[in-house]
Design an enzyme around this catalytic site. Structure first.
Site, PDB file in Angstrom:
ATOM      1  N   GLU A 198       0.800  -1.239   0.000  1.00 11.12           N
ATOM      2  CA  GLU A 198       0.000   0.000   0.000  1.00 11.12           C
ATOM      3  C   GLU A 198       0.826   1.278   0.000  1.00 11.12           C
ATOM      4  OE1 GLU A 198      -2.813  -0.581   3.205  1.00 11.12           O
ATOM      5  OE2 GLU A 198      -3.862  -2.139   2.077  1.00 11.12           O
TER       6      GLU A 198
ATOM      7  N   GLU B 117      -5.869 -10.675  -2.031  1.00 11.17           N
ATOM      8  CA  GLU B 117      -6.701 -10.545  -0.820  1.00 11.17           C
ATOM      9  C   GLU B 117      -8.156 -10.489  -1.255  1.00 11.17           C
ATOM     10  OE1 GLU B 117      -5.352  -7.429   1.818  1.00 11.17           O
ATOM     11  OE2 GLU B 117      -3.259  -7.814   1.363  1.00 11.17           O
TER      12      GLU B 117
HETATM   13  C1  GLA Z   1      -4.997  -4.694   3.834  1.00 12.23           C
HETATM   14  C2  GLA Z   1      -3.799  -5.498   4.284  1.00 12.23           C
HETATM   15  C3  GLA Z   1      -4.200  -6.779   4.905  1.00 12.23           C
HETATM   16  C4  GLA Z   1      -5.372  -6.621   5.845  1.00 12.23           C
HETATM   17  C5  GLA Z   1      -6.488  -5.905   5.169  1.00 12.23           C
HETATM   18  C6  GLA Z   1      -7.663  -5.708   6.097  1.00 12.23           C
HETATM   19  O1  GLA Z   1      -5.558  -5.185   2.699  1.00 12.23           O
HETATM   20  O2  GLA Z   1      -2.907  -5.751   3.240  1.00 12.23           O
HETATM   21  O3  GLA Z   1      -3.107  -7.277   5.608  1.00 12.23           O
HETATM   22  O4  GLA Z   1      -4.978  -5.919   6.986  1.00 12.23           O
HETATM   23  O5  GLA Z   1      -6.010  -4.654   4.778  1.00 12.23           O
HETATM   24  O6  GLA Z   1      -7.672  -6.537   7.163  1.00 12.23           O
END
Ligand code: GLA
Length: 363
Positions: free
Chosen positions: A155, A260
């Site tokens: 991020e 994710e």
């Molecule tokens: C982001 C992070 C993850 C997780 C999500 C929400 O996507 O990369 O590790 O913390 O947020 O839980």
């Protein structure tokens, strides 16, 4: 039909039907990509036995949901806690899984001490580099040859394509990314290295990531894949935009991973809403506390299938599709951005039943 042929045909039907029952998602998509899941503490410790069974049957890749984040694994300067991370890696090895470490450099869930000196001011660039190098080297070396890929930086870029004003960026500028990759590569030259972010469909963010990837490549720094987090909703992102990004990242010559994946079935929260009746607001934000209505479930499944079809269309460049948890009960979405929402974002429901859209791929 001759009796012997009939018996043979019956046996074949029974066998193939039970073989089908035994097949996990990882077998169904074996020619396409790894099927991964994020593991929480209960799964890692083997306390969630039903969850563990699902993991073993259906998934051939795992990622640590929380236990490798700096606040967990490196809570104080010079103090590491590897207890859970060790167990996570052992679980992956015991089940022959492709193991992902998440994540080495991230502004959130960052150990509190990391970017500050004793007076609470940011440390100098030299000190931050030393700390990053020590942190990355210690963790990657510990799992050398065992963790197959690392989310090195998480991020880093915001929607307009500028760098997030994280402590790493504020102190080191853009160089914090190549530096982190160099440290990780030095510690385990065989490990795959990734950049990972959400909202990867957005053009501003996409353009900057393409630039960063090309910059790393031109400097001879290893990068294997870009992680498109895949936290999606019923009304975002736009498929065309998502596919444009996918192609742009793949166009640099590296792989793409859906890292994710989850899809909230609930309305997107308007954080700025001006509400006078807080109870009414809460109820509107938690519309399905007793189960997902059939029409919403059908819509959810249709949209998830469209995503999976898109991933399959690009399976030449997508090497992994990882869900952010196993069953709906596990999901962070139940508590974000408001605690106590009942959400339905994952591949298995609360009874550990596979979601209907996935069953389509068994036909
Ligand atoms: C982001 C992070 C993850 C997780 C999500 C929400 O996507 O990369 O590790 O913390 O947020 O839980």
């Amino acid at each position: 039909m001759k009796r012997s042929i009939l018996i043979a045909a019956t046996c074949f039907a029974v066998l193939s039907c039970s073989a089908q029952k035994e097949r996990g998602l990882k077998d169904v998509f074996a020619d396409d990509f790894y099927i991964g899941a994020a593991l929480n503490e209960w799964e890692i410790r083997g306390l969630d036995t039903a969850g563990v069974e699902i993991l073993k049957k259906h998934f051939n890749s795992i990622v640590a949901e929380n236990c490798m984040k700096s606040e967990e694994i490196h809570p104080e300067e010079g103090v590491y806690d590897f207890e859970l991370a060790d167990k996570f890696v052992e679980f992956g090895e015991a089940n022959d899984m492709f193991i992902i470490g998440h994540c080495l450099v991230w502004h959130s869930q960052l150990a509190k001490w990391f970017p500050y000196d004793d007076d609470g001011n940011y440390v100098t660039p030299e000190v931050l580099k030393e700390r990053m190098k020590e942190h990355i080297t210690t963790i990657v070396t510990r799992y050398k040859g065992r963790v197959h890929g690392w989310d090195v930086v998480n991020e880093a870029i915001v929607e307009d394509g500028s760098y997030r004003k994280s402590p790493f960026y504020e102190i080191l500028g853009e160089e914090f990314i190549p530096f982190a990759f160099e440290c990780a590569h030095a510690a385990d030259p065989d490990a795959e290295l990734y950049l990972n972010d959400y909202g990867m469909n957005v053009k501003g963010r996409r353009d900057t990531y393409v630039k960063i990837i090309k910059d790393l490549q031109s400097r001879g720094i290893r990068i294997d894949a870009i992680g498109m987090q895949g936290h999606v909703g019923m009304d975002y992102p736009d498929f065309t935009e998502f596919e444009e990004s996918l192609k742009a990242y793949a166009g640099t010559g590296i792989n793409v991973m859906i890292t994710e994946w989850d899809m909230s079935a609930l309305p997107t929260v308007n954080m700025g809403a001006n509400v006078s009746d807080i109870e009414a607001y809460r109820a509107s934000m938690n519309p399905y506390p007793d189960g997902l209505p059939e029409d919403v479930s059908a819509e959810w499944n249709e949209r998830m299938k469209a995503f999976m079809d898109l991933f399959l269309k690009h399976s030449d460049v997508i090497t992994r599709v990882t869900a952010w948890g196993v069953s709906d009960d596990d999901s962070w979405k139940n508590n974000w951005p408001m605690r106590g929402r009942m959400d339905y974002p994952l591949l298995f429901d609360r009874n550990l039943e596979m979601k209907p859209f996935l069953k389509e791929y068994y036909k």
